[in-house]
Design a protein around this motif. Structure first.
Motif, PDB file in Angstrom:
ATOM      1  N   TYR A 155      56.727  40.035  40.329  1.00  0.00           N
ATOM      2  CA  TYR A 155      57.148  40.919  41.425  1.00  0.00           C
ATOM      3  C   TYR A 155      56.175  42.092  41.422  1.00  0.00           C
ATOM      4  N   LEU A 156      55.527  42.341  42.560  1.00  0.00           N
ATOM      5  CA  LEU A 156      54.476  43.358  42.599  1.00  0.00           C
ATOM      6  C   LEU A 156      54.813  44.468  43.583  1.00  0.00           C
ATOM      7  N   GLU A 157      54.543  45.711  43.172  1.00  0.00           N
ATOM      8  CA  GLU A 157      54.703  46.850  44.082  1.00  0.00           C
ATOM      9  C   GLU A 157      53.334  47.204  44.646  1.00  0.00           C
ATOM     10  N   TRP A 158      53.309  47.405  45.973  1.00  0.00           N
ATOM     11  CA  TRP A 158      52.033  47.572  46.665  1.00  0.00           C
ATOM     12  C   TRP A 158      51.894  48.996  47.186  1.00  0.00           C
ATOM     13  N   ASP A 159      50.814  49.668  46.792  1.00  0.00           N
ATOM     14  CA  ASP A 159      50.501  50.993  47.316  1.00  0.00           C
ATOM     15  C   ASP A 159      49.502  50.769  48.459  1.00  0.00           C
ATOM     16  N   ALA A 160      50.026  50.802  49.682  1.00  0.00           N
ATOM     17  CA  ALA A 160      49.200  50.407  50.842  1.00  0.00           C
ATOM     18  C   ALA A 160      48.083  51.409  51.104  1.00  0.00           C
ATOM     19  N   LYS A 161      48.291  52.667  50.711  1.00  0.00           N
ATOM     20  CA  LYS A 161      47.255  53.678  50.957  1.00  0.00           C
ATOM     21  C   LYS A 161      46.062  53.414  50.032  1.00  0.00           C
ATOM     22  N   ALA A 162      46.359  53.209  48.760  1.00  0.00           N
ATOM     23  CA  ALA A 162      45.295  52.967  47.782  1.00  0.00           C
ATOM     24  C   ALA A 162      44.817  51.510  47.827  1.00  0.00           C
ATOM     25  N   GLU A 163      45.596  50.643  48.479  1.00  0.00           N
ATOM     26  CA  GLU A 163      45.330  49.201  48.497  1.00  0.00           C
ATOM     27  C   GLU A 163      45.196  48.659  47.073  1.00  0.00           C
ATOM     28  N   LYS A 164      46.209  49.010  46.278  1.00  0.00           N
ATOM     29  CA  LYS A 164      46.288  48.547  44.879  1.00  0.00           C
ATOM     30  C   LYS A 164      47.749  48.278  44.553  1.00  0.00           C
ATOM     31  N   PHE A 165      47.971  47.447  43.533  1.00  0.00           N
ATOM     32  CA  PHE A 165      49.326  47.292  43.005  1.00  0.00           C
ATOM     33  C   PHE A 165      49.601  48.472  42.072  1.00  0.00           C
ATOM     34  N   SER A 166      50.832  48.992  42.115  1.00  0.00           N
ATOM     35  CA  SER A 166      51.124  50.142  41.245  1.00  0.00           C
ATOM     36  C   SER A 166      51.778  49.705  39.946  1.00  0.00           C
ATOM     37  N   ASN A 167      52.086  48.402  39.794  1.00  0.00           N
ATOM     38  CA  ASN A 167      52.767  48.001  38.550  1.00  0.00           C
ATOM     39  C   ASN A 167      52.083  46.847  37.815  1.00  0.00           C
ATOM     40  N   SER A 168      50.826  46.544  38.163  1.00  0.00           N
ATOM     41  CA  SER A 168      50.174  45.454  37.421  1.00  0.00           C
ATOM     42  C   SER A 168      48.650  45.522  37.523  1.00  0.00           C
ATOM     43  N   GLU A 169      48.017  45.838  36.412  1.00  0.00           N
ATOM     44  CA  GLU A 169      46.545  45.831  36.398  1.00  0.00           C
ATOM     45  C   GLU A 169      46.020  44.396  36.468  1.00  0.00           C
ATOM     46  N   ALA A 170      46.787  43.457  35.901  1.00  0.00           N
ATOM     47  CA  ALA A 170      46.354  42.049  35.958  1.00  0.00           C
ATOM     48  C   ALA A 170      46.295  41.591  37.414  1.00  0.00           C
ATOM     49  N   ALA A 171      47.242  42.052  38.208  1.00  0.00           N
ATOM     50  CA  ALA A 171      47.228  41.692  39.632  1.00  0.00           C
ATOM     51  C   ALA A 171      46.088  42.405  40.354  1.00  0.00           C
ATOM     52  N   ASN A 172      45.840  43.669  40.003  1.00  0.00           N
ATOM     53  CA  ASN A 172      44.727  44.396  40.641  1.00  0.00           C
ATOM     54  C   ASN A 172      43.396  43.684  40.426  1.00  0.00           C
ATOM     55  N   ALA A 173      43.259  43.028  39.280  1.00  0.00           N
ATOM     56  CA  ALA A 173      41.999  42.321  38.991  1.00  0.00           C
ATOM     57  C   ALA A 173      41.755  41.198  40.004  1.00  0.00           C
ATOM     58  N   ARG A 174      42.802  40.744  40.678  1.00  0.00           N
ATOM     59  CA  ARG A 174      42.642  39.656  41.645  1.00  0.00           C
ATOM     60  C   ARG A 174      42.299  40.143  43.057  1.00  0.00           C
ATOM     61  N   LEU A 175      42.139  41.450  43.223  1.00  0.00           N
ATOM     62  CA  LEU A 175      41.809  41.976  44.548  1.00  0.00           C
ATOM     63  C   LEU A 175      40.320  41.880  44.836  1.00  0.00           C
ATOM     64  N   ARG A 176      39.577  41.407  43.835  1.00  0.00           N
ATOM     65  CA  ARG A 176      38.125  41.257  44.014  1.00  0.00           C
ATOM     66  C   ARG A 176      37.685  40.090  43.155  1.00  0.00           C
ATOM     67  N   TYR A 177      36.550  39.491  43.462  1.00  0.00           N
ATOM     68  CA  TYR A 177      36.028  38.460  42.572  1.00  0.00           C
ATOM     69  C   TYR A 177      34.516  38.613  42.467  1.00  0.00           C
ATOM     70  N   GLU A 178      33.957  38.059  41.400  1.00  0.00           N
ATOM     71  CA  GLU A 178      32.515  38.163  41.165  1.00  0.00           C
ATOM     72  C   GLU A 178      31.789  37.145  42.026  1.00  0.00           C
ATOM     73  N   TYR A 179      30.817  37.598  42.782  1.00  0.00           N
ATOM     74  CA  TYR A 179      30.006  36.673  43.574  1.00  0.00           C
ATOM     75  C   TYR A 179      29.013  35.951  42.658  1.00  0.00           C
ATOM     76  N   ARG A 180      28.696  34.740  43.051  1.00  0.00           N
ATOM     77  CA  ARG A 180      27.700  33.968  42.301  1.00  0.00           C
ATOM     78  C   ARG A 180      26.311  34.528  42.635  1.00  0.00           C
ATOM     79  N   PRO A 181      25.510  34.922  41.625  1.00  0.00           N
ATOM     80  CA  PRO A 181      24.162  35.427  41.914  1.00  0.00           C
ATOM     81  C   PRO A 181      23.354  34.358  42.653  1.00  0.00           C
ATOM     82  N   PRO A 182      22.463  34.735  43.552  1.00  0.00           N
ATOM     83  CA  PRO A 182      22.015  36.100  43.841  1.00  0.00           C
ATOM     84  C   PRO A 182      22.883  36.812  44.891  1.00  0.00           C
ATOM     85  N   TYR A 183      23.994  36.231  45.298  1.00  0.00           N
ATOM     86  CA  TYR A 183      24.835  36.887  46.307  1.00  0.00           C
ATOM     87  C   TYR A 183      25.475  38.125  45.686  1.00  0.00           C
ATOM     88  N   GLN A 184      25.606  39.186  46.480  1.00  0.00           N
ATOM     89  CA  GLN A 184      26.182  40.426  45.943  1.00  0.00           C
ATOM     90  C   GLN A 184      27.377  40.843  46.770  1.00  0.00           C
TER      91      GLN A 184
END
Ligand SMILES: NC(=O)c1ccc[n+]([C@@H]2O[C@H](COP(=O)([O-])OP(=O)(O)OC[C@H]3O[C@@H](n4cnc5c(N)ncnc54)[C@H](O)[C@@H]3O)[C@@H](O)[C@H]2O)c1
Length: 448
Positions: A416-445
């Motif tokens: 169950y995740l709480e969403w801070d829409a202003k910050a566009e982050k979850f306020s109760n899970s850093e593990a979930a925040n890690a899924r808001l971005r992913y690493e591009y395969r080089p050479p893409y940035q």
């Protein structure tokens, strides 16, 4: 290159209208908007059909990685458009005013940001992005370069959808406590099948198709159309149809982001090589005390009251159903009496409770409506000239897509995740925040 401001727009006056187009070209009354298409598969072909009837649009450049699609589109577009397998050729073409991006979801962010940087206006398909941070970078790029943007949420240019959403937003069914969306399709038992990994076809570059996504062996289910069922490129029906339905729900509620989300589901029925669920329930809490859900059922029959599996909004005075070609108001009958105490001695009081109940609102049925991408294309072309925001501006597409994507995060992390829409982050899970971005395969940035 400089981009026109509102002052430039007024200065252009009767002589013609400045746009943010690549060369700062002045569009006069008889000018045509010159378009480049990137991605000409299933949706690219549909969107090409949607632009072709508009006489003020000219398709001058086409890009796809698959030669047969490119040839098919070139023939359909007529007028000898330039063709390429490298979208940067379209972006560096000074004659192209605007691009139409219909590639798989994992390409939308890079191609949109690069198009904004090249001074092109952008029509880009939904879902806007593969992860939340990409979407925000896309909005920032559009704002920085004063790009006119339209996300392929064509319900925003549909008159009956507008009417239905305005009716709800203005209190037509009272306070909306529940909004539900459905995707109902029985794919059991084979689904998309289970093809083995194989050599890539000769006329196709798998590495180019993958772009920023991880390098994996070629599998035909991962490419044309079926990429939707793999998380490296898309998010299944939640980000496919779900984003259209969340868009309607946001519009009807006058909201653009939830407060919290949770989800359950999985691959319960089909026996194919997909990664995404065939059965899913996502539940969001929205400001204003509304519970929103997206249900994906692997069955054929729709729940009672839903003909085509789109959206249902339940208010204190009645229900609105929004379907693919119309909408319907079903009133609730309300009584002034308090809910009774159920006793073994006086059953009559229970029965009397509903007496005198009256419909709270008028019933209504609207049929014969359209959700036509040609109307959405028209709105984009008009806005390219007027420099006004389109019906489905990129911020709208980003917020709709984000709501779906955080549902995907809740499903993957089983939380169950709480969403801070202003910050566009979850306020109760850093593990979930890690899924808001992913690493591009080089050479893409990742877009800066
Ligand atoms: N608005 C709608 O109702 C709607 C409907 C269908 C699809 N879509 C969206 O359209 C997008 C495309 O879906 P589709 O069904 O057309 O998929 P598709 O696989 O049929 O077509 C995608 C095309 O993009 C091409 N492509 C991939 N990478 C490319 C690159 N780097 N440069 C140029 N071309 C590239 C592929 O060769 C392919 O022809 C998806 O994001 C999907 O969600 C929207």
């Amino acid at each position: 290159m400089t981009h026109p401001t509102r002052r430039d727009f007024h200065k252009a006056g009767a002589a013609g209208v400045l746009t943010a187009l690549s060369a700062g070209r002045v569009l006069g009354a008889n000018s045509r908007i010159r378009l480049g298409f990137i991605g000409l598969g299933n949706r690219g072909d549909q969107v090409l059909d949607a632009f072709l009837p508009h006489n003020d649009a000219e398709i001058i450049a086409l890009c796809d990685l698959y030669q047969p699609y490119l040839d098919f589109a070139a023939k359909k577009a007529g007028g000898s458009p330039k063709t390429t397998k490298n979208y940067h050729d379209i972006l560096s073409n000074k004659d192209v005013d605007a691009v139409v991006i219909c590639t798989p979801d994992h390409w939308h962010a890079l191609q949109t940001v690069h198009a904004c940087q090249a001074g092109k206006d952008v029509y880009v398909e939904k879902p806007l992005s593969l992860c939340g941070e990409e979407g925000r970078r896309m909005v920032e790029a559009a704002r920085q370069h004063k790009t006119v943007t339209q996300v392929g949420l064509m319900r925003r240019s549909s008159a009956f959808c507008r009417e239905a959403c305005e009716f709800v937003r203005k209190g037509g069914i009272g306070q909306v406590t529940v909004a539900r969306a459905f995707h109902i399709q029985n794919e059991w038992p084979k689904g998309i099948g289970n093809p083995p990994n194989a050599e890539e076809p000769k006329d196709f570059s798998w590495d180019q198709w993958l772009g920023p996504a991880p390098k994996v062996p070629y599998n035909k289910n991962r490419t044309f159309y079926r990429f939707r069922w793999f998380y490296d490129y898309s998010g299944g029906q939640l980000t496919n149809f779900g984003v259209h339905y969340l868009d309607l729900i946001h519009w009807a509620l006058g909201q653009d982001a939830p407060l919290a989300v949770t989800a359950l589901g999985g691959k319960y029925a089909v026996q194919d090589n997909r990664e995404v669920p065939d059965t899913l329930e996502v539940l969001w809490q929205y400001p204003g005390n509304t519970l929103v859900s997206f249900s994906q059922f692997n069955c054929t029959a729709a729940p009672a009251g839903i003909n085509s599996g789109e959206v249902e909004l339940r208010g204190t005075k009645g229900t609105v159903y929004i379907q693919s070609k119309g909408w319907m108001v079903v009133p609730d009958a309300l009584t002034e009496h308090e809910f009774p105490v159920h006793t073994p001695i006086d059953r009559a009081a229970e029965r009397g409770w509903r007496e005198g109940a009256k419909p709270a609102i008028e019933p209504r049925t609207v049929t014969g409506g359209k959700q036509d991408t040609a109307d959405h294309a028209r709105n984009f072309l008009d806005c390219v000239v007027s420099r006004q925001p389109c019906n489905a501006d990129i911020e709208i597409g980003h917020r709709d897509t984000s709501a779906a994507l955080i549902g995907e995060v809740a499903l993957k992390n089983k939380v169950y995740l709480e969403w801070d829409a202003k910050a566009e982050k979850f306020s109760n899970s850093e593990a979930a925040n890690a899924r808001l971005r992913y690493e591009y395969r080089p050479p893409y940035q990742f877009p800066a």
